[in-house]
Each structure stands twice: as C-alpha cells, then as structure tokens.
Enzyme design. Sequence first.
Site, mmCIF file in Angstrom:
data_model
loop_
_atom_site.group_PDB
_atom_site.id
_atom_site.type_symbol
_atom_site.label_atom_id
_atom_site.label_comp_id
_atom_site.label_asym_id
_atom_site.label_seq_id
_atom_site.Cartn_x
_atom_site.Cartn_y
_atom_site.Cartn_z
ATOM 1 N N LYS A 24 0.740 -1.163 -0.123
ATOM 2 C CA LYS A 24 -0.102 -0.108 -0.118
ATOM 3 C C LYS A 24 0.888 1.185 0.005
ATOM 4 O O LYS A 24 1.995 1.266 0.444
ATOM 5 C CB LYS A 24 -0.831 0.099 1.260
ATOM 6 C CG LYS A 24 -1.979 -0.932 1.160
ATOM 7 C CD LYS A 24 -2.978 -0.827 2.510
ATOM 8 C CE LYS A 24 -3.878 -1.759 2.659
ATOM 9 N NZ LYS A 24 -4.762 -1.640 1.789
ATOM 10 N N GLU B 258 -6.314 -9.600 0.570
ATOM 11 C CA GLU B 258 -5.945 -10.791 1.429
ATOM 12 C C GLU B 258 -7.119 -11.220 2.344
ATOM 13 O O GLU B 258 -7.154 -12.481 2.769
ATOM 14 C CB GLU B 258 -4.925 -10.252 2.570
ATOM 15 C CG GLU B 258 -4.948 -9.602 3.629
ATOM 16 C CD GLU B 258 -5.597 -8.103 3.435
ATOM 17 O OE1 GLU B 258 -5.292 -7.520 2.478
ATOM 18 O OE2 GLU B 258 -6.032 -7.484 4.371
ATOM 19 N N ARG C 223 -10.024 -11.362 1.808
ATOM 20 C CA ARG C 223 -11.031 -12.410 1.313
ATOM 21 C C ARG C 223 -10.490 -14.040 1.268
ATOM 22 O O ARG C 223 -10.965 -14.965 1.275
ATOM 23 C CB ARG C 223 -11.669 -12.122 0.001
ATOM 24 C CG ARG C 223 -10.382 -11.818 -1.161
ATOM 25 C CD ARG C 223 -10.977 -11.032 -2.212
ATOM 26 N NE ARG C 223 -10.738 -9.655 -2.017
ATOM 27 C CZ ARG C 223 -11.368 -8.756 -2.908
ATOM 28 N NH1 ARG C 223 -11.832 -9.066 -4.124
ATOM 29 N NH2 ARG C 223 -11.189 -7.551 -2.564
HETATM 30 N N1 BES Z 1 -8.210 -3.797 4.337
HETATM 31 C C1 BES Z 1 -8.334 -3.292 3.173
HETATM 32 C C2 BES Z 1 -9.624 -2.433 2.945
HETATM 33 C C3 BES Z 1 -9.572 -1.098 3.735
HETATM 34 C C4 BES Z 1 -9.606 -0.161 3.183
HETATM 35 C C5 BES Z 1 -10.457 -1.163 5.170
HETATM 36 C C6 BES Z 1 -9.578 1.035 3.860
HETATM 37 C C7 BES Z 1 -10.265 -0.090 5.730
HETATM 38 C C8 BES Z 1 -10.351 1.087 5.204
HETATM 39 C C9 BES Z 1 -8.442 -4.481 2.305
HETATM 40 O O1 BES Z 1 -7.494 -5.515 2.648
HETATM 41 C C10 BES Z 1 -7.723 -4.071 0.938
HETATM 42 O O2 BES Z 1 -6.652 -3.728 0.940
HETATM 43 N N2 BES Z 1 -8.495 -4.074 -0.143
HETATM 44 C C11 BES Z 1 -8.072 -3.520 -1.271
HETATM 45 C C12 BES Z 1 -8.634 -4.595 -2.408
HETATM 46 C C13 BES Z 1 -8.149 -4.484 -3.780
HETATM 47 C C14 BES Z 1 -6.862 -4.758 -3.793
HETATM 48 C C15 BES Z 1 -8.752 -5.524 -4.608
HETATM 49 C C16 BES Z 1 -8.767 -2.176 -1.568
HETATM 50 O O3 BES Z 1 -9.876 -1.875 -1.131
HETATM 51 O O4 BES Z 1 -8.073 -1.562 -2.178
HETATM 52 ZN ZN ZN Z 2 -7.134 -5.780 4.575
HETATM 53 MN MN MN Z 3 -5.491 -5.462 1.847
#
Ligand code: BES
Ligand code: ZN
Ligand code: MN
Length: 506
Positions: free
Chosen positions: A287, A359, A361
């Site tokens: 990230k 991750e 899911r």
């Molecule tokens: N934990 C994150 C989602 C999240 C984002 C939670 C903001 C709380 C606040 C999750 O694991 C994630 O990184 N999701 C990605 C999915 C994508 C790579 C398909 C996302 O939402 O960017």
């Molecule tokens: Zn996450």
């Molecule tokens: Mn994530």
Amino acid sequence: MKYVVRTESLLKVVGDVLVLPCFSSTPSIRETLQEVDAAFQGKLLVHLERHAFKAHKGEWLMVPTFDVLKTQFLLVVGLGEKSLCDLDTVRFVAAITAQRSREVKAREVVTCLPLLTGKEVAPRLIAEAWVTGFGSASYQFHRYKSAKKETEKSDKAVVGVERVTLCESTRLRATAIQRGCDAANHVVEALCLARDLVNTPPGDMTPQDLLKAAQLVAKDQSRIELKLLTVEDMRKLGMDGTLAVARGSQHEAVGVHLTYHPKTKPKKRIAVIGKAVTFDSGGLSLKPADAMMTMKCDMAGAAAVIGLFQALPTSQVNVEVHGIFLAVENMPSGSAYRPGDVVKAMNGTTIEVLNTDAEGRVTLADALSYAATLKPDAMIDLATLTGACVVALGDDLSALMTNNPRLGGQLLRAAREMGEGLWELPLLGSYEDLIKSKVADIKNIGGRSAGAITAGLFLQHFVEKIPWAHLDIAGPAFVERETRPDHPYGGSGTGVRLLLRFLQEL
Ligand code: BES
Ligand code: ZN
Ligand code: MN
C-alpha cells in the site's frame, strides 16, 4: 462508569454537573427549569434568554452555579421537539452531555432521563439509550499517553466521569431504569473492549495478542469455550490461503473458535466470523504510506466478535453462538505470498492471488469454509474488506450483502434500532465473470468496478448453501473524522451492538 438511580430530588444530590434536559416545545423551558431558576433567583431564565437558548436538539448551555446548587455547574441541554424525540435523540443528547461534562472535568454527573411519555417508550429502553450514548461518548484511549508529572496524572480529563446519578421519583420506574442502565453498561463495556483492541498499536496487537484477548473473555466464563487452531491445525484443515497470507510476517497465524452455550436449550445456532488482519501493509502489493496509516483497524471484525462474546453472558441471548477468526499479519518479505500464486482454500476452491492486498477475502475463504462445516442456521461475517465500500457508502455506512433476504432484513432492522448505519448492496450474479480466473477457480481481485460487490461474490464461494450475510465494515470501523458525539476518534466498535440486538431478536 457507575450508574446509580435515586428516588431523590435532583437538587439534593451533590456532584460536579447537574444536567437538565429540556424540550423545545411543551413542557416549556420555563416550566422545566422553574425550580432551579428559583435557586438562581430568576437569573437563569434571563441568562438563557439572553443566549437565545431554544432547546433545539443538541443545543446546550453550561452555567456556573456559584454554589446556589449542590453542583459546580448546571448544564442545560436541548432535546428538540417533544414529538420528534426518539431513542436516537436520547442517545445523541446523552453523548453531548458526556462531551460537555468532560470539558469541565466533571467526575460526578447528576441528571434525570427525558421521559417520552405519550409515546409509550419503556423507561428501561430510554435508560439503555441514554447509557449507550453517554458511555460511548465517554470512551477515551489513553493507554499510550505518558503522565510524567503528578499534575498531569491527576488530570481529570483523563480520569473522566466516574459516576452518574439518575434521579427518578417513581420507585417502579427507578427500578426499571436501574435495570436498563446495568444492561447497557455491560454492552458499552463490550463496545469499548472492541475499540481498545482496534486502537492498540499493531506491534502490540499481533495474532498472538488477539488470541490472548479472546482467552481473557473466555476465562472464568463457563458458558464460553475457546478452541485454538494452531498453524499445525490449520495445515491439517487445509487452510492454505490463510497460511499463505501469514507467510510474509514474523508472526504466525492463529485461529480462534469461540462457542457460547446459553443457559437454556438454544433456539438457533449462529456463526459470526471476523476478519482478523492485525496489520495490513498490502504485502508485496504494498500500500502507499497514507493508506497504511490506519491499517491496524483491519482486525475490527474480530474485535467485534470478541466484544460480542464479552457481552453474551450478561445478555438475553438464547442462541448457541460460534465466533471464529483467523488472525494473520499481511507483510511483504522474502517469504511472502506473491501475485500469481495459487492457493487452495479449506473447501477445495483454488484461488489465483493477483493482488496480495486483497488478503482479507483469502483468509475469510478459510474462515467461512470452517464455519460452514459447523452447519449453523446462519453465518455472518464482519470485515474491513474493501476501500471500494468506503468509496460507495462513506464512513457512516457498512454494506450488507446476503444470500438470504430474511436474514438481511433482520440485520437491517437490528442496525436501525441500534443506530448503526447499514445499507444493502446486491450480490449481482452477472458480476461473477469479474472474478473468473484463467488458471484457478477464481481470482482474488475483480477489477476497478463494483469492488465491494465482487469481494462479496468471492466470499459466497465458501458459504455452501447456508444462509449467510457479509458486512463490509471498512467505512465505519475506524473514525478519522469525528462527526458524531458518540463516535470518538479511532476504533468504533461497529458491529458489537448490531450483532447483540440481532441475536436477542432471534
Ligand atoms: N483492509 C483493506 C480494505 C480497507 C480499506 C479497510 C480502507 C479499511 C479502510 C483490504 O485488505 C484491501 O486492501 N482491499 C483492497 C482490495 C483491492 C486490492 C482489490 C482495496 O480496497 O484497495
Ligand atoms: Zn485488509
Ligand atoms: Mn489489503
């Protein structure tokens, strides 16, 4: 926090702040404040008029008493129009009361409940709403604040309100109010536990620590059983996806299966599954720095499950509840799982990992598969699953996705009653194409569009035919922008009260 109900007159109780709630209509402010105004020799009403105080919902005025009353301050708070005053209003006004009381460093608050007479709302429910709002707004997380100087140590802002005295003249009502206070106080404690777990820095809230938190809740509770799933157990069960996510971290994965056995023969068996990523760096699909800052909140689903279990023994829930989470940390390293890897979930479905940041899911695939083997009447997962959900619904709403409209309806109702935002998104079958993989059964990302829904569709592959609901709590789980008085900065404990109400109403 202690809540004490007394059948005495408000004006006789010693404390720091006396709080008087007023409707903007009848009874008029004048009528409500008559007795206190007399103590101020008529100057209170003049003061309120000068400030154009109309008792609108949430409007307040703090007045020093110069010892004409038995408290240092008098807080007048508006409830708004009587006909519009509902439990939501009571919660809100109680939260404002807590904020203002803290502002003047009060430890002892004296007040009475706004009785919604004519609406036939039971005093017990009003008490519950009031304590929920007050307790929720009083929450502070100061474990990591050092208090070096003695003066700072005794800072009352850190100590906060310790005791609330609620005055009610009718003995019968007083008993009901005390019951409501005690019940709600237990729930607030569970809510605050969930918040503490989320707020704890990720270095101090590893998968092991999350296990410890669950063990602490199960300890001394003969009706809660805890089954630990070690890495070895997970390997035997075929939870390869979860183990793959954990592989980049120094911290081993830990699985937890809590069971609550109610006193009497349970009406139903329900499984509650929480996403438990103690820190989500994104893994090799790292990230950006800004997106990582709040990722200690990625175990908020599991925190809600632990909070729920803390509340269960003192709640009126006659359901066998299974609480399940697989705790991992998602980190990049030489041993981390990679984009392109294929992992097999516990139910045999193969997953092509195209983004290691999707991750949640992957771990939920195993957690849901595991829960499905218990053959519960329904299963509900809570997960900070997608940023897409936050884009779609914002910070005040979680998304509901379900394969069972009846279950969905029950959850929506519980959310409405508890003041938790929940909005349904469809598990649109035609979007299944978006998660088809060329090399495995499914892939873990679905492209840019409908990100919250494709994540939900992904999870559906692991629930067999069991009634299931998925709650994407990514928005409300962590409060960054404080917009509501009962939602202080940080972990919100979202899901705890909703689940409890849902289970109570089954
Ligand atoms: N934990 C994150 C989602 C999240 C984002 C939670 C903001 C709380 C606040 C999750 O694991 C994630 O990184 N999701 C990605 C999915 C994508 C790579 C398909 C996302 O939402 O960017
Ligand atoms: Zn996450
Ligand atoms: Mn994530």
